[in-house]
Design a protein around this motif. Structure first.
Motif, PDB file in Angstrom:
ATOM      1  N   VAL A 195      21.383  52.814  56.344  1.00 49.61           N
ATOM      2  CA  VAL A 195      20.305  53.144  55.408  1.00 49.61           C
ATOM      3  C   VAL A 195      20.268  54.640  55.149  1.00 49.61           C
ATOM      4  O   VAL A 195      20.213  55.095  53.995  1.00 49.61           O
ATOM      5  CB  VAL A 195      18.936  52.663  55.949  1.00 49.61           C
ATOM      6  N   ASN A 244      21.234  56.135  51.445  1.00 49.27           N
ATOM      7  CA  ASN A 244      20.106  56.705  50.698  1.00 49.27           C
ATOM      8  C   ASN A 244      20.401  58.087  50.135  1.00 49.27           C
ATOM      9  O   ASN A 244      19.682  58.576  49.259  1.00 49.27           O
ATOM     10  CB  ASN A 244      18.864  56.781  51.593  1.00 49.27           C
ATOM     11  N   ASP A 300      14.964  58.566  49.733  1.00 49.48           N
ATOM     12  CA  ASP A 300      14.296  58.360  51.023  1.00 49.48           C
ATOM     13  C   ASP A 300      12.791  58.222  50.813  1.00 49.48           C
ATOM     14  O   ASP A 300      12.116  57.437  51.483  1.00 49.48           O
ATOM     15  CB  ASP A 300      14.570  59.534  51.967  1.00 49.48           C
ATOM     16  N   TYR A 325      12.103  54.834  49.573  1.00 53.03           N
ATOM     17  CA  TYR A 325      12.278  53.887  50.679  1.00 53.03           C
ATOM     18  C   TYR A 325      11.051  53.895  51.590  1.00 53.03           C
ATOM     19  O   TYR A 325      10.555  52.842  52.003  1.00 53.03           O
ATOM     20  CB  TYR A 325      13.542  54.238  51.465  1.00 53.03           C
ATOM     21  N   ARG A 379      15.003  54.890  59.491  1.00 49.75           N
ATOM     22  CA  ARG A 379      16.004  54.649  58.454  1.00 49.75           C
ATOM     23  C   ARG A 379      17.348  55.230  58.883  1.00 49.75           C
ATOM     24  O   ARG A 379      18.061  55.867  58.094  1.00 49.75           O
ATOM     25  CB  ARG A 379      15.549  55.219  57.112  1.00 49.75           C
ATOM     26  N   TRP A 418       8.245  51.988  50.046  1.00 52.91           N
ATOM     27  CA  TRP A 418       8.424  50.544  50.193  1.00 52.91           C
ATOM     28  C   TRP A 418       8.020  50.080  51.592  1.00 52.91           C
ATOM     29  O   TRP A 418       7.429  49.020  51.758  1.00 52.91           O
ATOM     30  CB  TRP A 418       9.881  50.154  49.932  1.00 52.91           C
ATOM     31  N   GLN A 419       8.352  50.896  52.618  1.00 54.51           N
ATOM     32  CA  GLN A 419       8.058  50.500  53.998  1.00 54.51           C
ATOM     33  C   GLN A 419       6.590  50.706  54.368  1.00 54.51           C
ATOM     34  O   GLN A 419       6.111  50.131  55.354  1.00 54.51           O
ATOM     35  CB  GLN A 419       8.959  51.266  54.985  1.00 54.51           C
ATOM     36  N   LEU A 477      22.032  50.458  47.459  1.00 50.28           N
ATOM     37  CA  LEU A 477      21.377  49.389  48.215  1.00 50.28           C
ATOM     38  C   LEU A 477      22.256  48.149  48.375  1.00 50.28           C
ATOM     39  O   LEU A 477      22.326  47.557  49.456  1.00 50.28           O
ATOM     40  CB  LEU A 477      20.072  48.983  47.519  1.00 50.28           C
TER      41      LEU A 477
END
Length: 497
Positions: free
Chosen positions: A236, A240, A435, A438, A232, A441-442, A276
């Motif tokens: 990003v 973030n 973070d 994030y 990231r 999500w990943q 975002l």
């Protein structure tokens, strides 16, 4: 009632050397109240060896194992295995401040009180799960052992064996196999909980235990997670940070009245959306963004962060966390904490781009160190002259080939019973909460497993449980997570079409 077993090395009376026994065990019996209900439990504290491929003891890990003693059949009783992070940090933080039966004597916001000590934890998850707190090599009382010639392995050998992302995971998985076997907990549902770097550790362990030890888990809890090897960088990483900045500025009442009037949980989603959808693309455009658009973004970042427009512009929208900690309250000659921005610090001079010290960490060590040393010795009856390493010598740490996030995802895919919960404090500037979102999500970019992934946020920092309101809520969240992730009797682990 206490029993002591020392099964390796010399007795204390035979030598003035300061060393830890390779194997030891002390057990005491206790009683407490959790959520108003009486809970009886045993506390076993001791050491268990780490063996090399030839079966020789090369290190010993110190642990504390709490087992509910008024439950006769533990085949369906969950076992929660707890690690802290650093790397190089002992298990002390979650042990005597979060999930265990005892917590620090601190005020309701987490600040140290004297006399130092501990008190009962009315919110501990010991009512629903037995817990073991594990100290990796060189943390707590855990140590590398000397060989038959009385010599320690070389520094290079120690690093290859213990001090790196993948070495750490490999030897801990072997150690856990032995522990689970000795305690006859193979049939018990098992959960890992890790804080900070401990989230890297338990994410990797989820797959390592599955693939190398054939031990399958029901859940993994990530408290204030690290990046888990998930990329990231660039726009990003910069964007973030803004929701964390906004949460901190909201806490210190530095925002416009319209933002301050909102509940934090209602305010942050709009900051996240801006980060975002507007800030991230603006940073990606760099110096080629239109001046009009750049000024609009600068104004909004300033409005959300509590910093001046000049400070945002001078940093080309890329405000670092260290600069934020120094700048936010510069006009008041205060700094804010790295791990918990509710804490305030005093610097030698107001100028500069980063604080002189971490205000929150000095406060925490202030209260944790004396309480832990008292508790282990006087209440759990474990006596040794070896120093308890709050932070131990483990560096240089080999961070190469960190695929722990990907490994956790693989473990989930291969194990339909495996669920993951993330817990994060809104005021944590070291491993910020957005973070963490994030990363979640990943972990599942396809969305096929998102029903088994959950996020919980709290109005505190890295160790959210130090704030009493969050201590209760966060333990309740763990309790709910464990209960919800226990499959029904005879429920098969399978995917259906």
């Amino acid at each position: 009632m206490a029993t002591l077993i020392l099964t390796a090395g010399r007795s204390y009376a035979e030598s003035a050397d300061r060393y830890i026994e390779a194997e030891s065990q002390v057990t005491t019996e206790h009683e407490t109240k959790i959520n108003g209900n009486r809970v009886r439990y045993s506390a076993e504290i001791g050491t268990q060896p780490v063996w090399d491929d030839e079966g020789g003891a090369v290190a010993t890990l110190h642990y504390t194992y709490y087992k509910r003693s008024d439950v006769k059949d533990d085949t369906t009783r969950p076992l929660l295995i707890s690690f802290n992070g650093g790397p190089g940090s002992a298990s002390v933080w979650m042990h005597i401040a979060y999930t265990g039966p005892k917590i620090l004597n601190i005020d309701d916001e987490g600040y140290p009180l004297q006399p130092y000590g501990i008190k009962s934890n009315p919110y501990s998850v010991l009512d629903v799960a037995d817990i073991v707190y594990v100290n990796p090599v060189n943390t707590g009382y855990s140590r590398v052992l000397k060989d038959d010639k009385g010599e320690l392995p070389s520094k290079d050998s120690q690093q290859k064996m213990f001090f790196g992302v993948n070495a750490d995971i490999a030897y801990l998985a072997e150690w856990l196999n032995t522990f689970v076997t000795r305690k006859n907990r193979w049939r018990s549902p098992k959960y890992l909980i890790g804080e900070s770097y401990g989230t890297t550790r338990v994410s990797g362990l989820a797959l390592e235990l599955q693939n190398s030890q054939w031990m399958y888990l029901n859940g993994v809890i990530l408290v204030s997670p690290t990046d888990l090897g998930i990329e990231r960088d660039g726009p990003v990483k910069i964007a973030n940070r803004l929701p964390y900045f906004a949460a901190t500025a909201w806490h210190h009442k530095l925002l416009k009245p319209e933002y301050q009037a909102m509940a934090l949980e209602d305010f942050l989603p709009q900051v996240e959306s801006f980060a975002l959808n507007e800030l991230m693309p603006a940073i990606a455009e760099g110096g080629f963004i239109s001046e009009q658009k750049k000024q609009a973004v600068i104004q909004q970042v300033a409005a959300y962060s509590g910093l001046s427009e000049a400070a945002i512009a001078q940093n080309n929208l890329a405000v670092s966390t260290s600069y934020f900690w120094k700048e936010l309250l510069r006009d008041e000659s205060k700094t804010v904490g790295r791990l918990d921005s509710r804490y305030l610090g005093l610097d030698r001079q107001d100028s500069g781009s980063r604080p002189d010290y971490n205000a929150e960490l000095t406060s925490w060590l202030h209260s944790f160190t004396p309480a832990l040393n008292y508790y282990l010795r006087e209440e759990l009856n474990y006596k040794t002259d070896v120093k308890y390493n709050m932070f131990g010598p483990v560096h240089p740490w080999d961070r190469s080939n960190d695929t722990t996030g990907e490994n956790l995802s693989k473990a989930m895919a291969a194990n339909p019973f495996l669920n993951v919960m993330i817990q994060a404090g809104y005021y944590d500037g070291a491993t910020n909460y957005f973070d963490a979102k994030y990363s979640m999500w990943q972990l599942d970019p396809s969305g096929k497993m998102k029903q088994r992934l959950s996020f919980k946020g709290y109005r505190s920092g890295h160790m959210m449980y130090l704030r009493r309101e969050d201590l209760k809520t966060a333990n309740d969240d763990i309790r709910t997570f464990i209960k919800a992730s226990l499959p029904a009797n005879d429920q098969p682990a399978r995917y259906r079409r």
